[in-house]
Motif scaffolding. Structure first.
Motif, PDB file in Angstrom:
ATOM      1  N   LEU A  81       0.899  -1.205   0.064  1.00 45.03           N
ATOM      2  CA  LEU A  81       0.045  -0.075   0.077  1.00 45.03           C
ATOM      3  C   LEU A  81       0.906   1.166  -0.079  1.00 45.03           C
ATOM      4  O   LEU A  81       1.270   1.852   0.883  1.00 45.03           O
ATOM      5  CB  LEU A  81      -0.812   0.005   1.287  1.00 45.03           C
ATOM      6  CG  LEU A  81      -2.004  -0.879   1.221  1.00 45.03           C
ATOM      7  CD1 LEU A  81      -2.523  -0.674   2.785  1.00 45.03           C
ATOM      8  CD2 LEU A  81      -3.029  -0.340   0.467  1.00 45.03           C
ATOM      9  N   ASP A  82       1.266   1.668  -1.004  1.00 42.70           N
ATOM     10  CA  ASP A  82       2.363   2.701  -1.015  1.00 42.70           C
ATOM     11  C   ASP A  82       2.157   3.808  -2.042  1.00 42.70           C
ATOM     12  O   ASP A  82       3.162   4.663  -1.862  1.00 42.70           O
ATOM     13  CB  ASP A  82       3.649   2.139  -1.160  1.00 42.70           C
ATOM     14  CG  ASP A  82       3.733   1.965  -2.781  1.00 42.70           C
ATOM     15  OD1 ASP A  82       2.746   1.624  -3.358  1.00 42.70           O
ATOM     16  OD2 ASP A  82       5.018   1.872  -3.166  1.00 42.70           O
ATOM     17  N   SER A  83       1.157   4.137  -2.681  1.00 42.82           N
ATOM     18  CA  SER A  83       1.181   5.198  -3.537  1.00 42.82           C
ATOM     19  C   SER A  83      -0.293   5.612  -3.909  1.00 42.82           C
ATOM     20  O   SER A  83      -1.254   4.701  -3.519  1.00 42.82           O
ATOM     21  CB  SER A  83       1.854   4.938  -4.795  1.00 42.82           C
ATOM     22  OG  SER A  83       1.235   4.353  -5.523  1.00 42.82           O
ATOM     23  N   SER A  84      -0.603   6.690  -4.574  1.00 40.65           N
ATOM     24  CA  SER A  84      -1.634   7.165  -5.117  1.00 40.65           C
ATOM     25  C   SER A  84      -2.610   5.742  -5.999  1.00 40.65           C
ATOM     26  O   SER A  84      -3.420   6.022  -6.497  1.00 40.65           O
ATOM     27  CB  SER A  84      -2.110   8.318  -5.403  1.00 40.65           C
ATOM     28  OG  SER A  84      -0.892   8.612  -6.500  1.00 40.65           O
ATOM     29  N   SER A  86      -2.403   2.714  -5.419  1.00 37.28           N
ATOM     30  CA  SER A  86      -3.363   1.810  -4.650  1.00 37.28           C
ATOM     31  C   SER A  86      -4.619   2.572  -4.374  1.00 37.28           C
ATOM     32  O   SER A  86      -5.718   1.914  -4.389  1.00 37.28           O
ATOM     33  CB  SER A  86      -2.887   1.571  -3.172  1.00 37.28           C
ATOM     34  OG  SER A  86      -1.288   1.155  -3.567  1.00 37.28           O
ATOM     35  N   HIS A 234       9.397   6.058  -7.020  1.00 35.10           N
ATOM     36  CA  HIS A 234      10.089   7.704  -7.403  1.00 35.10           C
ATOM     37  C   HIS A 234      11.709   7.383  -7.249  1.00 35.10           C
ATOM     38  O   HIS A 234      12.581   7.685  -8.115  1.00 35.10           O
ATOM     39  CB  HIS A 234       9.660   8.548  -6.419  1.00 35.10           C
ATOM     40  CG  HIS A 234      10.301   9.880  -6.557  1.00 35.10           C
ATOM     41  ND1 HIS A 234      11.620  10.223  -5.718  1.00 35.10           N
ATOM     42  CD2 HIS A 234      10.130  10.912  -7.275  1.00 35.10           C
ATOM     43  CE1 HIS A 234      11.676  11.389  -6.244  1.00 35.10           C
ATOM     44  NE2 HIS A 234      10.739  12.066  -7.140  1.00 35.10           N
ATOM     45  N   GLU A 235      12.183   6.735  -6.307  1.00 32.46           N
ATOM     46  CA  GLU A 235      13.847   6.518  -6.050  1.00 32.46           C
ATOM     47  C   GLU A 235      14.323   6.016  -7.169  1.00 32.46           C
ATOM     48  O   GLU A 235      15.542   6.370  -7.575  1.00 32.46           O
ATOM     49  CB  GLU A 235      13.979   5.907  -4.872  1.00 32.46           C
ATOM     50  CG  GLU A 235      13.589   6.521  -3.650  1.00 32.46           C
ATOM     51  CD  GLU A 235      12.190   6.529  -3.251  1.00 32.46           C
ATOM     52  OE1 GLU A 235      11.375   5.612  -3.699  1.00 32.46           O
ATOM     53  OE2 GLU A 235      11.750   7.526  -2.343  1.00 32.46           O
ATOM     54  N   LEU A 260       5.403   7.358 -11.192  1.00 31.94           N
ATOM     55  CA  LEU A 260       6.433   7.753 -10.032  1.00 31.94           C
ATOM     56  C   LEU A 260       7.957   7.915 -10.505  1.00 31.94           C
ATOM     57  O   LEU A 260       8.563   8.727 -10.288  1.00 31.94           O
ATOM     58  CB  LEU A 260       5.968   6.851  -9.027  1.00 31.94           C
ATOM     59  CG  LEU A 260       4.687   6.828  -8.284  1.00 31.94           C
ATOM     60  CD1 LEU A 260       4.786   5.631  -7.132  1.00 31.94           C
ATOM     61  CD2 LEU A 260       4.541   8.184  -7.581  1.00 31.94           C
ATOM     62  N   GLU A 267      13.065  15.005 -11.241  1.00 26.76           N
ATOM     63  CA  GLU A 267      14.067  15.285 -10.256  1.00 26.76           C
ATOM     64  C   GLU A 267      15.463  15.232 -10.702  1.00 26.76           C
ATOM     65  O   GLU A 267      16.299  16.328 -10.459  1.00 26.76           O
ATOM     66  CB  GLU A 267      14.188  14.790  -9.035  1.00 26.76           C
ATOM     67  CG  GLU A 267      14.590  15.275  -7.729  1.00 26.76           C
ATOM     68  CD  GLU A 267      14.367  14.488  -6.497  1.00 26.76           C
ATOM     69  OE1 GLU A 267      13.245  13.680  -6.347  1.00 26.76           O
ATOM     70  OE2 GLU A 267      15.434  14.165  -5.724  1.00 26.76           O
ATOM     71  N   ARG A 270      16.033  18.069 -12.968  1.00 25.27           N
ATOM     72  CA  ARG A 270      16.462  19.453 -12.374  1.00 25.27           C
ATOM     73  C   ARG A 270      17.701  19.657 -11.688  1.00 25.27           C
ATOM     74  O   ARG A 270      18.506  20.472 -11.847  1.00 25.27           O
ATOM     75  CB  ARG A 270      15.234  19.436 -11.261  1.00 25.27           C
ATOM     76  CG  ARG A 270      14.084  20.109 -11.578  1.00 25.27           C
ATOM     77  CD  ARG A 270      13.330  20.587 -10.424  1.00 25.27           C
ATOM     78  NE  ARG A 270      13.143  19.634  -9.182  1.00 25.27           N
ATOM     79  CZ  ARG A 270      12.237  18.783  -9.293  1.00 25.27           C
ATOM     80  NH1 ARG A 270      11.205  18.786 -10.201  1.00 25.27           N
ATOM     81  NH2 ARG A 270      12.123  17.804  -8.461  1.00 25.27           N
ATOM     82  N   LEU A 290      -1.794  13.073  -9.789  1.00 30.36           N
ATOM     83  CA  LEU A 290      -0.466  13.707  -9.496  1.00 30.36           C
ATOM     84  C   LEU A 290       0.205  14.268 -11.004  1.00 30.36           C
ATOM     85  O   LEU A 290       0.889  15.078 -11.074  1.00 30.36           O
ATOM     86  CB  LEU A 290       0.531  13.596  -8.593  1.00 30.36           C
ATOM     87  CG  LEU A 290       1.112  12.001  -8.783  1.00 30.36           C
ATOM     88  CD1 LEU A 290       2.241  11.936  -9.821  1.00 30.36           C
ATOM     89  CD2 LEU A 290       1.669  11.899  -7.288  1.00 30.36           C
ATOM     90  N   VAL A 294       2.014  18.102 -11.445  1.00 28.55           N
ATOM     91  CA  VAL A 294       3.533  18.351 -11.516  1.00 28.55           C
ATOM     92  C   VAL A 294       3.953  19.325 -12.650  1.00 28.55           C
ATOM     93  O   VAL A 294       2.932  19.652 -13.576  1.00 28.55           O
ATOM     94  CB  VAL A 294       4.276  17.045 -11.755  1.00 28.55           C
ATOM     95  CG1 VAL A 294       4.040  16.038 -10.517  1.00 28.55           C
ATOM     96  CG2 VAL A 294       4.019  16.249 -13.162  1.00 28.55           C
TER      97      VAL A 294
END
Lengths: 348, 348
Positions: A81-84, A86, A234-235, A260, A267, A270, A290, A294
């Motif tokens: 359960l870790d992100s939008s 889910s 994301h990472e 993600l 990032e 950037r 999202l 962004v």
């Protein structure tokens, strides 16, 4: 396994499948003991339980579902359960549960793609109307346990290959990868990087195959140096993005595998002082809320997660009611949503 | 209402509170009928149900909880499942449910801040170990219904004012608004706009009061022209942002009320060609995962949502087990997380 459910299984039973009493006799235990095993009760010796399960399986025993259940439950199981992502799935299943007067039971088995026996024992005790598994598989013994209790299950967006006889709802991942890449090719990109998802996930593999198909159709050579494997988080988008953008002949566009990872790539860009879309075009996958928010708004492949979850819930309920669906597998259509993160490559 | 739970209520019962049989006699119905009402069964005439409920309430009847429940459930109720905010809360409650071997039942009552009777009827039938209400209140009759069935409940982050005797977990919203505004003042901003949440939500009111306290402490006059009310959604951040940034003497910084509104404000700034933080500083509230992922990463007030949800779940279980917690209300600390969306105002 699911083939035993519905009208066909009733016929099989009427044609002489074993009764609970016969199973008890063959196992050398009382009928209440078989009943305890069926209900997932803990107070049965492990060896007895195993013998009874084996006989239930061998005889294709299937309990007749009572017409009314005191507490109609619909179970939704996540590996994570870790992100939008889910959240979208929960919303879809909850929509159907609310409409149908079912309570939604949510569980997570902490990042594992296979399901532990303790969860299965819990399901047998709760006797839900049905189970929806997100990105998770059951092994053959676990499927047999659910089937013998007449608890139908549907897998949403299978990560692996759940088997032909497992009901499943997915998305057209291959077509999505194709559309994302074709869009970048049409803008004039030729060096197009990819951040894939985990290699074991079939949905990721299908997206990357779509990418390759688009390159082949356009006569652009596939370059393995432009492929990185991520975790869909994301990472990993950030880490893989730094690698791709650090190449001597860096890609002018990247298909980021999911939204993600696309944000992780934003990032990385950037940090390196690269502007999107001027210096780098980015395409995501999923179209989470999202993606619109962004900067710049993300061009992405929309996966209809709410609708997929609704379809999985409806298929589960159809199976619970003995309706035979036209097919046990269905992929809902993805489509490209063009926003502001893609443009023609800069002259270099 | 919750005061009746725990040791105190047992004493009350032992000291001579009405039994089920006495309630039945007084209502002129059979004991099984009272039992049906207690279990939320539908097959009781409305007038009978109402008479029994009234007597249960008047006598402070409280069912003794059975030592074991076949299906231990923990109920989590949202007024709206719509963002990664909800996801953080689900993760927290699920952490505790998994540790304690409870099944998590999730429901949403479609954007309403008050809860319908059909949901309450469902809870009475399911008899969960406890209930966690997110941003939702129960009216006095609904509370009495849960209390008489010995089903404890806790409100998370109360939107209104749930009453002193209602167990609740919140965050230090006032301090968060103060810290956000102080940070902007220290950078040199004097015209600081605010996008508030809905006026009826106490958490929003507390944040704005913190903002005003920081202005007062710094000797900066409060300007009502710089305040807009939003809905805590992205869209209202965008709309209010366009209004604030369109003012003749526009603010150089905005405290956006929450992260989603901050992202809407980002979009408004992009549309107007204003750079963040060069032309506009932005502070959010919540610290959702996406606050780190947007460009530029968002300075925001961290609300420990997972920890708050865990605390709400633990408080619910403590109440279910008859433990008397030290206090029924607790606010967990917020803290400012400075990232890249805030800077000193440009010389103008």
């Amino acid at each position: 396994m699911q083939k035993k459910q519905g009208p066909a299984s009733r016929e099989a039973r009427e044609a002489g499948a074993a009764t609970l009493a016969e199973i008890a006799r063959e196992a050398g235990v009382s009928a209440p003991t078989v009943s305890k095993v069926l209900n997932g009760r803990a107070d049965v010796a492990p060896a007895t339980r195993e013998r009874v399960e084996e006989l239930l399986r061998r005889h294709g025993y299937q309990r007749r579902r009572a017409n009314t259940t005191a507490i109609p439950l619909l179970e939704l199981v996540f590996h994570e359960l870790d992100s939008s992502w889910s959240m979208e799935v929960i919303r879809g299943v909850e929509n159907v549960a609310r409409e149908e007067g079912l309570s939604l039971v949510l569980s997570e088995h902490a990042g594992q793609l296979s399901i532990g026996q303790s969860w299965v024992d819990g399901v047998l005790a709760r006797r839900p109307t049905g189970v929806i598994l997100v990105l998770s598989g059951l092994d053959a013994a676990q499927r047999a346990q659910l089937t013998s209790r007449d608890i139908p299950f549907v897998v949403m967006d299978p990560a692996g290959d759940p088997g032909e006889d497992v009901p499943a709802i997915g998305a057209t991942n291959w077509q999505g990868g194709l559309a994302a890449t074709r869009h970048l090719l049409e803008l004039g990109h030729r060096r197009i990087g990819v951040i894939a998802g985990p290699a074991g996930m079939m949905c990721s593999r299908a997206r990357i195959d779509g990418y390759r198909a688009a390159l082949d159709a356009a006569g652009v050579a596939f370059d393995p140096a432009l492929i990185r494997e991520g975790t869909f988080h994301h990472e990993s988008g950030h880490a893989a993005g730094l690698e791709l953008l650090g190449l001597p002949d860096r890609p002018t566009a990247v298909f980021a595998g999911n939204d993600l990872q696309a944000l992780g790539l934003y990032e990385a860009a950037r940090e390196l002082g690269l502007r999107i879309p001027d210096d780098l075009s980015v395409v995501g996958f999923d179209d989470l809320p999202l993606a619109r928010w962004v900067g710049p708004p993300l061009t992405t492949v929309r996966q209809p997660l709410v609708e997929m979850a609704e379809a999985a819930a409806r298929l589960t309920l159809d199976l619970a009611r003995g309706k035979q669906p036209p097919t046990l597998r269905m992929d809902l259509a993805t489509r490209l949503v063009v926003r502001s993160s893609t443009a023609a490559p800069a002259e270099r």
